[in-house]
Design a protein around this motif. Structure first.
Motif, PDB file in Angstrom:
ATOM      1  N   TRP A  21      49.932  15.407  12.803  1.00 20.88           N
ATOM      2  CA  TRP A  21      48.560  15.855  12.656  1.00 20.88           C
ATOM      3  C   TRP A  21      48.328  16.260  11.209  1.00 20.88           C
ATOM      4  CZ3 TRP A  21      46.379  20.408  11.010  1.00 20.88           C
ATOM      5  CH2 TRP A  21      45.006  20.518  11.186  1.00 20.88           C
ATOM      6  N   GLY A  22      47.227  15.778  10.621  1.00 23.21           N
ATOM      7  CA  GLY A  22      46.854  16.152   9.264  1.00 23.21           C
ATOM      8  C   GLY A  22      47.577  15.386   8.177  1.00 23.21           C
ATOM      9  N   LYS A  25      46.178  20.487   6.162  1.00 19.87           N
ATOM     10  CA  LYS A  25      47.269  21.433   6.409  1.00 19.87           C
ATOM     11  C   LYS A  25      47.396  22.420   5.261  1.00 19.87           C
ATOM     12  CE  LYS A  25      50.463  19.292   9.592  1.00 19.87           C
ATOM     13  NZ  LYS A  25      51.827  18.814   9.799  1.00 19.87           N
ATOM     14  N   GLN A  26      47.340  21.915   4.030  1.00 23.95           N
ATOM     15  CA  GLN A  26      47.443  22.789   2.866  1.00 23.95           C
ATOM     16  C   GLN A  26      46.233  23.708   2.774  1.00 23.95           C
ATOM     17  OE1 GLN A  26      49.972  23.474   0.884  1.00 23.95           O
ATOM     18  NE2 GLN A  26      48.683  25.025  -0.040  1.00 23.95           N
ATOM     19  N   HIS A  30      46.670  26.429   5.343  1.00 21.79           N
ATOM     20  CA  HIS A  30      47.723  27.348   4.910  1.00 21.79           C
ATOM     21  C   HIS A  30      47.188  28.306   3.841  1.00 21.79           C
ATOM     22  CE1 HIS A  30      51.740  28.820   4.151  1.00 21.79           C
ATOM     23  NE2 HIS A  30      51.609  28.534   2.871  1.00 21.79           N
TER      24      HIS A  30
END
Length: 89
Positions: free
Chosen positions: A39-40, A46-47, A50
């Motif tokens: 995923w992503g 994702k970054q 985060h």
């Protein structure tokens, strides 16, 4: 996701076989397990998440209340609590 006409990529025999099960309906054919992406994987999400979660934790440590963080980041209180729990452990 775009659609590809079956006639452009499949032999007529296979189309006729599929039509025995689903005639004129859209179906999804999943990727082979060895071709699946995490995923992503195709984006920077994702970054970005985060970084956002780190900022939420920093804001919390500076004294901002969970309910205020929820409003500020457009998340539920439960989501903020989950993010904070992940950073505490």
């Amino acid at each position: 996701m775009g659609y590809i006409k079956a006639e452009k990529i499949l032999p007529l025999e296979i189309i006729e076989l599929i039509q025995q099960y689903v005639d004129g309906q859209n179906i999804y054919i999943p990727r082979k397990s060895e071709n699946r992406l995490e995923w992503g994987a195709g984006t920077e999400i994702k970054q970005e998440l985060h970084s956002r979660n780190q900022q939420i934790y920093a804001d919390y440590q500076s004294g901002i209340a969970v309910s205020e963080l929820a409003c500020r980041y457009y998340l539920s209180v439960k989501s903020i609590q989950r993010i904070l729990r992940n950073y505490r452990t």
